[in-house]
Design a protein around this motif. Structure first.
Motif, PDB file in Angstrom:
ATOM      1  N   ARG A  43      73.684  41.015  49.874  1.00 53.40           N
ATOM      2  CA  ARG A  43      73.706  40.551  51.252  1.00 53.40           C
ATOM      3  C   ARG A  43      73.224  39.129  51.324  1.00 53.40           C
ATOM      4  NH1 ARG A  43      69.131  43.774  54.523  1.00 53.40           N
ATOM      5  NH2 ARG A  43      69.620  42.475  55.903  1.00 53.40           N
ATOM      6  N   TRP A  63      80.824  40.253  49.575  1.00 54.57           N
ATOM      7  CA  TRP A  63      79.291  40.206  49.960  1.00 54.57           C
ATOM      8  C   TRP A  63      79.190  40.727  51.444  1.00 54.57           C
ATOM      9  CZ3 TRP A  63      74.949  37.475  47.811  1.00 54.57           C
ATOM     10  CH2 TRP A  63      75.344  36.758  46.694  1.00 54.57           C
ATOM     11  N   ALA A  64      77.997  41.493  51.781  1.00 55.31           N
ATOM     12  CA  ALA A  64      77.713  41.768  53.148  1.00 55.31           C
ATOM     13  C   ALA A  64      76.954  40.567  53.689  1.00 55.31           C
ATOM     14  CB  ALA A  64      76.778  43.147  53.082  1.00 55.31           C
ATOM     15  N   THR A  66      75.719  38.247  57.134  1.00 54.11           N
ATOM     16  CA  THR A  66      75.153  37.579  58.353  1.00 54.11           C
ATOM     17  C   THR A  66      75.353  36.275  58.515  1.00 54.11           C
ATOM     18  OG1 THR A  66      73.843  39.512  58.721  1.00 54.11           O
ATOM     19  CG2 THR A  66      73.176  37.678  60.024  1.00 54.11           C
ATOM     20  N   VAL A 105      70.543  42.592  61.084  1.00 54.66           N
ATOM     21  CA  VAL A 105      71.323  43.588  60.348  1.00 54.66           C
ATOM     22  C   VAL A 105      72.360  44.176  61.062  1.00 54.66           C
ATOM     23  CG1 VAL A 105      70.648  46.216  59.676  1.00 54.66           C
ATOM     24  CG2 VAL A 105      68.738  44.253  59.589  1.00 54.66           C
ATOM     25  N   LEU A 109      74.816  46.276  56.145  1.00 59.13           N
ATOM     26  CA  LEU A 109      73.762  45.490  55.732  1.00 59.13           C
ATOM     27  C   LEU A 109      72.378  46.375  55.848  1.00 59.13           C
ATOM     28  CD1 LEU A 109      74.559  42.367  57.886  1.00 59.13           C
ATOM     29  CD2 LEU A 109      74.857  42.695  55.502  1.00 59.13           C
ATOM     30  N   PHE A 115      67.782  39.837  52.303  1.00 55.98           N
ATOM     31  CA  PHE A 115      68.925  39.055  51.625  1.00 55.98           C
ATOM     32  C   PHE A 115      68.752  38.501  50.355  1.00 55.98           C
ATOM     33  CE2 PHE A 115      69.087  38.658  56.179  1.00 55.98           C
ATOM     34  CZ  PHE A 115      70.480  38.827  56.456  1.00 55.98           C
TER      35      PHE A 115
END
Length: 209
Positions: A43, A63-64, A66, A105, A109, A115
């Motif tokens: 993350r 990657w995941a 945000t 999230v 995620l 993270f």
């Protein structure tokens, strides 16, 4: 600073547009590729993600991601960029000083480990001491031990607002007491507009203790 960035996006002024690639490489080299093809996606959090170039690139590399930004126009561009690239990026509108209060999230995620990496392309260096402290508290709430943080910042100098003052290693240590500074390197000249070279942009990589 939010109004300043909104005005810059409105006129298409994005001098940082390519600068983040070096930070993506730093994070990806340290954590992303180490995860291995069978591991779940690590993350990543992109602070002040802007139009999403770096968040999209991190997602493209597995990657995941945000991304957080407070400029609606920038987030709209980031959504289009991610969609056009065929990747998922969880984009959140909000103040980077309120990370613990935001819905960070999204799909892919899920998990409580926090993270594994945080990217900051010129966000912290434009904040005052109190705002940086709020960001630090938020980072401590959403990350765990050994999380990597890559920060791009101008060297400190007296500059007329709205230009950022900048920050250095000493400022980062003071602002992020729970993190250790492990690596410093100049920003690549070919990824930074020539007129910004005099600001001595520098990458700092920190690890949460």
């Amino acid at each position: 600073m939010g109004a300043v960035f909104a005005a810059m996006f409105a006129v298409g002024a994005q001098p940082w547009a390519r600068s983040g690639r070096q930070g993506v490489d730093l994070l990806d080299g340290r954590l992303g590729r180490d995860a291995g093809p069978s591991a779940s996606a690590p993350r990543a959090l992109d602070l002040g993600c802007g139009t999403g170039a770096d968040a999209t690139e991190l997602a493209r590399r597995g990657w995941a991601v945000t991304g957080v930004d407070d400029v609606p126009r920038a987030l709209a561009s980031a959504r289009r960029r991610a969609r056009d690239a065929g990747v998922d990026v969880h984009l959140v509108r909000g103040d980077v000083g309120d990370l613990a209060g935001l819905d960070l999230v999204g799909p892919g995620l899920v998990g409580e480990e926090g993270f594994r990496a945080v990217l900051d392309v010129g966000c912290l260096h434009g904040l005052d001491v109190a705002h940086r402290a709020a960001v630090a508290r938020g980072l401590d709430a959403v990350t765990g031990p050994d999380t990597l943080l890559a920060v791009l910042a101008w060297a400190p100098a007296r500059r007329l607002p709205p230009l950022p003052r900048g920050l250095d290693a000493e400022d980062l240590r003071a602002s992020l007491p729970g993190w250790s500074l492990e690596h410093v390197e100049p920003a690549r000249a070919d990824l930074v507009p020539r007129w910004l070279h005099r600001t001595r942009p520098t990458w700092h990589v920190l690890v949460r203790r």
